[in-house]
Design a protein around this motif. Sequence first.
Motif, PDB file in Angstrom:
ATOM      1  N   THR A  60       0.802  -1.234   0.000  1.00  0.00           N
ATOM      2  CA  THR A  60       0.000   0.000   0.000  1.00  0.00           C
ATOM      3  C   THR A  60       0.831   1.279   0.000  1.00  0.00           C
ATOM      4  N   ASP A  61       2.123   1.164   0.345  1.00  0.00           N
ATOM      5  CA  ASP A  61       2.969   2.359   0.340  1.00  0.00           C
ATOM      6  C   ASP A  61       3.391   2.781  -1.062  1.00  0.00           C
ATOM      7  N   PHE A  62       3.134   1.924  -2.027  1.00  0.00           N
ATOM      8  CA  PHE A  62       3.619   2.207  -3.380  1.00  0.00           C
ATOM      9  C   PHE A  62       2.502   2.718  -4.282  1.00  0.00           C
ATOM     10  N   ASP A  63       2.866   3.623  -5.152  1.00  0.00           N
ATOM     11  CA  ASP A  63       1.907   4.140  -6.110  1.00  0.00           C
ATOM     12  C   ASP A  63       1.660   3.141  -7.231  1.00  0.00           C
ATOM     13  N   LEU A  64       2.672   2.318  -7.458  1.00  0.00           N
ATOM     14  CA  LEU A  64       2.614   1.429  -8.619  1.00  0.00           C
ATOM     15  C   LEU A  64       3.502   0.217  -8.329  1.00  0.00           C
ATOM     16  N   ILE A  65       2.998  -0.960  -8.678  1.00  0.00           N
ATOM     17  CA  ILE A  65       3.772  -2.190  -8.480  1.00  0.00           C
ATOM     18  C   ILE A  65       3.788  -2.910  -9.822  1.00  0.00           C
ATOM     19  N   LEU A  66       4.962  -3.029 -10.393  1.00  0.00           N
ATOM     20  CA  LEU A  66       5.102  -3.632 -11.728  1.00  0.00           C
ATOM     21  C   LEU A  66       5.760  -4.989 -11.586  1.00  0.00           C
ATOM     22  N   LEU A  67       5.038  -6.023 -11.998  1.00  0.00           N
ATOM     23  CA  LEU A  67       5.476  -7.373 -11.677  1.00  0.00           C
ATOM     24  C   LEU A  67       5.805  -8.246 -12.880  1.00  0.00           C
ATOM     25  N   GLY A  68       6.632  -9.223 -12.593  1.00  0.00           N
ATOM     26  CA  GLY A  68       6.889 -10.321 -13.498  1.00  0.00           C
ATOM     27  C   GLY A  68       6.648 -11.614 -12.750  1.00  0.00           C
ATOM     28  N   HIS A  69       6.689 -12.718 -13.459  1.00  0.00           N
ATOM     29  CA  HIS A  69       6.597 -14.094 -12.992  1.00  0.00           C
ATOM     30  C   HIS A  69       5.361 -14.784 -13.559  1.00  0.00           C
ATOM     31  N   LEU A  70       4.172 -14.215 -13.307  1.00  0.00           N
ATOM     32  CA  LEU A  70       2.979 -14.824 -13.894  1.00  0.00           C
ATOM     33  C   LEU A  70       2.881 -14.381 -15.356  1.00  0.00           C
ATOM     34  N   HIS A  71       2.505 -15.326 -16.212  1.00  0.00           N
ATOM     35  CA  HIS A  71       2.551 -15.057 -17.651  1.00  0.00           C
ATOM     36  C   HIS A  71       1.277 -14.421 -18.190  1.00  0.00           C
ATOM     37  N   HIS A  72       0.233 -14.395 -17.369  1.00  0.00           N
ATOM     38  CA  HIS A  72      -1.026 -13.803 -17.815  1.00  0.00           C
ATOM     39  C   HIS A  72      -1.038 -12.315 -17.444  1.00  0.00           C
TER      40      HIS A  72
END
Lengths: 372, 372
Positions: free
Chosen positions: B201-213
């Motif tokens: 919740t402290d982040f404005d944006l969370i950009l992720l990898g790992h899941l392919h969908h």
Amino acid sequence: MKILHTADWHIGRRLNGTDLLSDQMHVLDQLVEYIKDEGIDLCVIAGDVFDRSNPSQAALELVNEYLYRINIGLGVPVLAISGNHDSRSRLDYGSRWFEKSNYHMRTSIGDILKPVVIDGHHFYMIPYMDVLEAKQYFMDESIVSHHDVYRRVTAEIRNVMDHGARNILVGHMFMSDAKASDSERPLSIGLSEEVGTDLFTDFDLILLGHLHHPFAITHDAIFYSGSLLKYSFSEVRQPKGFRVIDTGEGIECRFVPTESKYDLVHYKGSYDEVINEKVTFPDKNAYFKFELTGLETIKDPMAKLKMIYPNTLELRPVVEVRENSMSKVDVNRSSDREIFDAFIEQVHGSELTEYQQGLFKQLFKGDIDETD
Amino acid sequence: MKILHTADWHIGRRLNGTDLLSDQMHVLDQLVEYIKDEGIDLCVIAGDVFDRSNPSQAALELVNEYLYRINIGLGVPVLAISGNHDSRSRLDYGSRWFEKSNYHMRTSIGDILKPVVIDGHHFYMIPYMDVLEAKQYFMDESIVSHHDVYRRVTAEIRNVMDHGARNILVGHMFMSDAKASDSERPLSIGLSEEVGTDLFTDFDLILLGHLHHPFAITHDAIFYSGSLLKYSFSEVRQPKGFRVIDTGEGIECRFVPTESKYDLVHYKGSYDEVINEKVTFPDKNAYFKFELTGLETIKDPMAKLKMIYPNTLELRPVVEVRENSMSKVDVNRSSDREIFDAFIEQVHGSELTEYQQGLFKQLFKGDIDETD
């Protein structure tokens, strides 16, 4: 300009199964220290930074770390080529970013006519290439030996080079009056590896890698730096270090020896003198190869030797051959008994005891003609 | 700022033994084109650039080439982390040179509290780490799951972060309401992989990898970009592309689909309709997985299918099961002849011919009681 010339780091190399990374760091620390203390302007690495085309993670980290210290830490340009042990793609990875920091890693034949120019010095960087590759690249069927490869390469450069500049060639090859040791992997099978010095007269300086002996060649302008460490027992007597070239008025080149963490020692003698320390060595932690007599009756001599010389890497038994090993007995003119006596004396170094003589008579009875 | 978010390139991945390098280049070309045409300011790669810890030379060259085009060719900063498929050491190789060109490859836990700051945006780069590693690094015995790892990581960042800045976390993990496909290698065995969204919740944006969908999670601030390609037949229905995030007043995020060179098709049906083209596919060159009935009597059906669908990767025979597969015959109350008739009908779908009936009688003679 003060150029430090090194080559054949072979990071990741193992000696008889022993990891040499800490030995390599020990020497690289001296090299970095020298660059810093002596105001070196440029570092040339003439191939075989890695020992294998697929280096371990530890090897990658080590190379990354030391090149960082030299190039970014000290701000010294690094000019490197790939050798026959290196993988071009792996070395090339990131090279276009490296260039921006004056770290030029050249791995492609396609770049040999584009010298790296630093301070009026034109460095022609010639990565290792094999005969087939050069033949295909130049579409030149006449290339059948390494000498042919460099005949073509130098001819190509001759056409484009600025003959007024200071021209330096950096290469990885076997110059012809040089001798190979055990640890230089053959460049090719069935094709001549040797390259003649006469091809390089257009260059002011030729800085080479591949041969591990820093004095493998004696020439005014052609130099091997030698390898970072002694990488085989055939290199035991070779000095190790790097070269420093000052390109002021003329060209001054000298060899700067480095100190190895552990020396390589090849000792031939008897097990008795080694295990009972009748012979002394400057460093018991050296990497030893022993060739010893008197091992016949010793159980697990390697373990016993390692109690005193922990870094013993190799032990070869030597069967003691007596000086007069040729029998003095002419088998055609001696009796069987004489032949047997001579044999016993030769093997045991002593005559038969009376008891043994009795046994002999008993066993051979009348079968042996003592007078014939 | 316009951020392009991509992940899970898996360069070097093979699909049922088929090399996908040209497919990967086909999509990366579109990605580079988009960066150029749409004025992207920054490219985030959230892990698994390579498919293996020890990538092939071709894979290394490809990654080198595309990162060069983006970072140096187009001058766009690249922010990347290592994923669970990557080797940290290999990715880290050269990274300190890359940084000078605003290509930040982060692979070390030790760097998670040092954000990459670009234009008022603080990017906290969290490379993939496993539970044991995090437990040892933080010396925190309470870490036993991936959720615990990120509880600790986010708590650490919370202490140092500038809450007034725009804070963006880049990570490689399995967010909890996301579903895994076949081709995401399990992060760990026996430990929960799932990480709750509440930690971020402290982040404005969370950009992720790992899941392919790319739509593995539905959240205002948390996004997966999805993988570059469909890397298993379980991903057949997943859209593939990348995300573009505009961090102007608010945060706008959209998914930009890319076009694959060849699609993945999983078709279930009969051999007859496929081989006789009674069913049509948009692209006969797609990578097919067929599950087909009617293969029992076909010799080498794979070779025949490849005549029409050259990129057929997998063929599974399906044994047709009739609707009333349960026998209607009560074996305890039927004669042997009735049981046999029912069996024949079930297997062949037809009654015995007269000739077959004759054969039956001849073979079983008096051994079968027809009236019992």
